[in-house]
Design an enzyme around this catalytic site. Structure first.
Site, mmCIF file in Angstrom:
data_model
loop_
_atom_site.group_PDB
_atom_site.id
_atom_site.type_symbol
_atom_site.label_atom_id
_atom_site.label_comp_id
_atom_site.label_asym_id
_atom_site.label_seq_id
_atom_site.Cartn_x
_atom_site.Cartn_y
_atom_site.Cartn_z
ATOM 1 N N CYS A 3 1.270 -1.315 -0.411
ATOM 2 C CA CYS A 3 0.542 0.111 0.344
ATOM 3 C C CYS A 3 0.999 1.068 -0.125
ATOM 4 O O CYS A 3 0.935 2.418 -0.565
ATOM 5 C CB CYS A 3 -1.063 -0.275 1.014
ATOM 6 S SG CYS A 3 -0.237 -0.467 2.984
ATOM 7 N N LYS A 51 -5.814 -9.033 11.185
ATOM 8 C CA LYS A 51 -5.813 -7.614 11.243
ATOM 9 C C LYS A 51 -7.259 -7.141 10.495
ATOM 10 O O LYS A 51 -7.359 -7.569 9.343
ATOM 11 C CB LYS A 51 -4.563 -7.221 9.665
ATOM 12 C CG LYS A 51 -4.590 -5.686 9.623
ATOM 13 C CD LYS A 51 -3.987 -5.434 8.591
ATOM 14 C CE LYS A 51 -4.058 -4.126 8.012
ATOM 15 N NZ LYS A 51 -2.644 -3.621 7.365
ATOM 16 N N ARG A 76 -1.588 6.236 8.360
ATOM 17 C CA ARG A 76 -1.971 6.328 6.787
ATOM 18 C C ARG A 76 -1.611 7.616 6.584
ATOM 19 O O ARG A 76 -1.195 7.525 4.981
ATOM 20 C CB ARG A 76 -3.394 6.014 6.040
ATOM 21 C CG ARG A 76 -3.378 4.055 6.319
ATOM 22 C CD ARG A 76 -5.009 4.184 6.010
ATOM 23 N NE ARG A 76 -5.659 3.314 6.130
ATOM 24 C CZ ARG A 76 -6.963 2.435 6.029
ATOM 25 N NH1 ARG A 76 -8.236 3.173 5.681
ATOM 26 N NH2 ARG A 76 -6.889 0.982 6.704
ATOM 27 N N ARG A 114 -10.380 -0.826 2.830
ATOM 28 C CA ARG A 114 -9.976 -2.111 2.948
ATOM 29 C C ARG A 114 -10.929 -2.976 3.354
ATOM 30 O O ARG A 114 -10.279 -4.459 3.425
ATOM 31 C CB ARG A 114 -8.609 -2.178 3.272
ATOM 32 C CG ARG A 114 -7.335 -1.050 3.159
ATOM 33 C CD ARG A 114 -6.722 -1.107 3.234
ATOM 34 N NE ARG A 114 -5.618 -0.255 4.091
ATOM 35 C CZ ARG A 114 -4.915 0.466 3.028
ATOM 36 N NH1 ARG A 114 -5.059 -0.088 1.487
ATOM 37 N NH2 ARG A 114 -3.641 1.520 3.100
ATOM 38 N N GLU A 122 -8.175 -17.721 11.126
ATOM 39 C CA GLU A 122 -7.024 -16.554 10.330
ATOM 40 C C GLU A 122 -5.806 -17.050 11.168
ATOM 41 O O GLU A 122 -4.793 -18.143 10.309
ATOM 42 C CB GLU A 122 -7.289 -16.009 10.339
ATOM 43 C CG GLU A 122 -8.781 -15.116 9.280
ATOM 44 C CD GLU A 122 -7.791 -14.561 7.797
ATOM 45 O OE1 GLU A 122 -7.002 -15.158 7.580
ATOM 46 O OE2 GLU A 122 -8.608 -13.875 7.752
ATOM 47 N N LYS A 153 -4.342 -7.014 15.544
ATOM 48 C CA LYS A 153 -4.664 -5.466 15.207
ATOM 49 C C LYS A 153 -5.511 -4.695 15.144
ATOM 50 O O LYS A 153 -6.077 -5.263 14.112
ATOM 51 C CB LYS A 153 -3.351 -5.384 14.302
ATOM 52 C CG LYS A 153 -3.262 -4.620 13.582
ATOM 53 C CD LYS A 153 -2.474 -4.203 12.296
ATOM 54 C CE LYS A 153 -2.213 -3.093 11.540
ATOM 55 N NZ LYS A 153 -2.414 -2.640 10.272
HETATM 56 C C1 PBG Z 1 -0.306 -1.789 5.951
HETATM 57 C C2 PBG Z 1 -0.013 -1.321 7.879
HETATM 58 C C3 PBG Z 1 -0.792 -0.164 7.814
HETATM 59 C C4 PBG Z 1 -0.818 -0.185 9.409
HETATM 60 C C5 PBG Z 1 0.037 -1.303 9.259
HETATM 61 N N1 PBG Z 1 0.717 -1.898 7.867
HETATM 62 C C6 PBG Z 1 -1.666 0.412 7.629
HETATM 63 C C7 PBG Z 1 -3.179 -0.079 7.053
HETATM 64 O O1 PBG Z 1 -3.962 -1.323 6.627
HETATM 65 O O2 PBG Z 1 -4.033 0.511 6.333
HETATM 66 C C8 PBG Z 1 -1.444 -0.175 9.902
HETATM 67 C C9 PBG Z 1 -0.487 1.130 11.867
HETATM 68 C C10 PBG Z 1 -1.135 1.750 12.066
HETATM 69 O O3 PBG Z 1 -2.415 2.355 12.339
HETATM 70 O O4 PBG Z 1 -0.261 2.094 13.534
HETATM 71 N N2 PBG Z 1 -0.915 -2.686 5.531
HETATM 72 ZN ZN ZN Z 2 -1.069 -2.486 3.170
#
Ligand code: PBG
Ligand code: ZN
Length: 323
Positions: free
Chosen positions: A118, A191, A201, A213, A229, A244
């Site tokens: 991303c 996640k 972001r 997403r 998962e 997370k």
């Molecule tokens: C990338 C990623 C993200 C985070 C960690 N790896 C952003 C997302 O999924 O949009 C978020 C970490 C945070 O908010 O501290 N895939």
């Molecule tokens: Zn990503």
């Protein structure tokens, strides 16, 4: 029941520390680090979450290492993006250079790397698109190339976060085939699709240019799915599974702790960081106390390791006496 419920062991901090059931330990913290290709060090509006240019990386890590940070999770902020995120697996890409610099100066620091697309795609999605949906095949092949390029640069652990089905198996096979069978995988298994990633972001310029997403990240209403998962990722070869955000998913951390034998990581994400900052300030409460309460609850839920932007501060807080 053998336990007597009294407050006798809460009388002093010494007794409370003696009797506490779970504890925070600096060796369990992982500090996220954002590395950009050039320019000067930039602080985010939250204070921490700095963007560090490659040239300043070693001097940025030095005080962290001195403070007791032993593990970092690297995120790359490339200067160019394209539809397939090709700068993510360039041998001279920003993360690849950052890994070499970090390992060169601090060989004892564990370098973990985020493996996703991303930050590198011009559309900001975590995979390669075909029309408006993600092509699984192309995405898995790109993620595998990214992981191998990180391993080649010296990463100890790669952490796939794209939520593409089969990403762990694909990365494990690619690492093994390239001679990196000793590189571990920490999978972002549970996640959740979350509004708590916004500060990240913003810092990483990785917000999707259309849609969100929810087609690949997990639905917050689901709990059993997180176990599924994680089990699937372990079958595919994950060494560590991650949950997370942390604070909204303590039940999931606990479920996984009960079910699994492997280490569990929790990511206290950027929105949790921002909430703690804003709350402590607005309520006039010590940030240290709020941080410790949150991190201790994550630990109590069953996390073995915690990814947190508060890692260096927390190590300092833990040295103080909390009476
Ligand atoms: C990338 C990623 C993200 C985070 C960690 N790896 C952003 C997302 O999924 O949009 C978020 C970490 C945070 O908010 O501290 N895939
Ligand atoms: Zn990503």
């Amino acid at each position: 029941m053998d336990a007597r419920i009294t407050s006798r062991l809460r009388k002093s901090y010494v007794l409370r520390d003696l009797a506490c059931e779970s504890d925070l330990n600096p060796s369990k913290f992982i500090m996220p680090v954002f590395v950009k290709e050039s320019g000067e060090i930039e602080r985010s509006r939250w204070g921490g979450m700095e963007k560090v240019p490659l040239k300043a990386l070693v001097s940025y890590l030095e005080p962290l290492a001195d403070a007791g940070i032993r593990s970092v999770l690297m995120f790359g902020l490339p200067c160019s993006k394209d539809p397939s995120g090709s700068s993510a697996y360039a041998a001279e890409g920003v993360v690849q250079q950052a890994i070499r610099a970090a390992k060169g100066s601090f060989p004892e620091i564990a370098v973990l790397t985020d493996v996703c697309l991303c930050q590198y795609t011009d559309h900001g999605h975590c995979g390669i698109l075909e029309g408006e949906s993600i092509s699984r095949e192309k995405t898995l092949s790109a993620l595998s190339k990214i992981a191998v390029s990180h391993a080649e640069a010296g990463a100890d652990v790669v952490a796939p976060s794209a939520m593409a089905d089969g990403q762990v198996a694909s990365i494990r096979a690619a690492l093994d085939a390239s001679g990196y069978d000793s590189v571990a995988i920490m999978s972002y298994s549970a996640k959740y699709c979350s509004s708590l990633y916004a500060p990240f972001r913003d810092v990483a310029s990785s917000a999707p240019s259309f849609g969100d997403r929810s087609a690949y990240q997990m639905d917050i209403r689901n709990r059993r799915e997180a176990i599924a998962e994680a089990l699937e990722d372990i079958r595919e070869g994950a060494d560590i599974v991650m949950v997370k955000p942390a604070i909204t998913n303590l039940d999931v951390i606990r479920d996984l702790r009960k079910r699994l034998l492997c280490p569990i990581a929790a990511y206290q994400v950027s929105g949790e960081y921002a909430m703690i900052k804003v709350y402590s300030d607005a309520a006039g409460v010590s940030e240290a106390r709020v941080v410790l309460e949150m991190l201790r609850s994550i630990r109590r839920a069953g996390a073995d390791m915690i990814i947190t932007y508060f890692a260096p501060q927390t190590i300092a807080y833990l040295r103080e006496v909390w009476d």
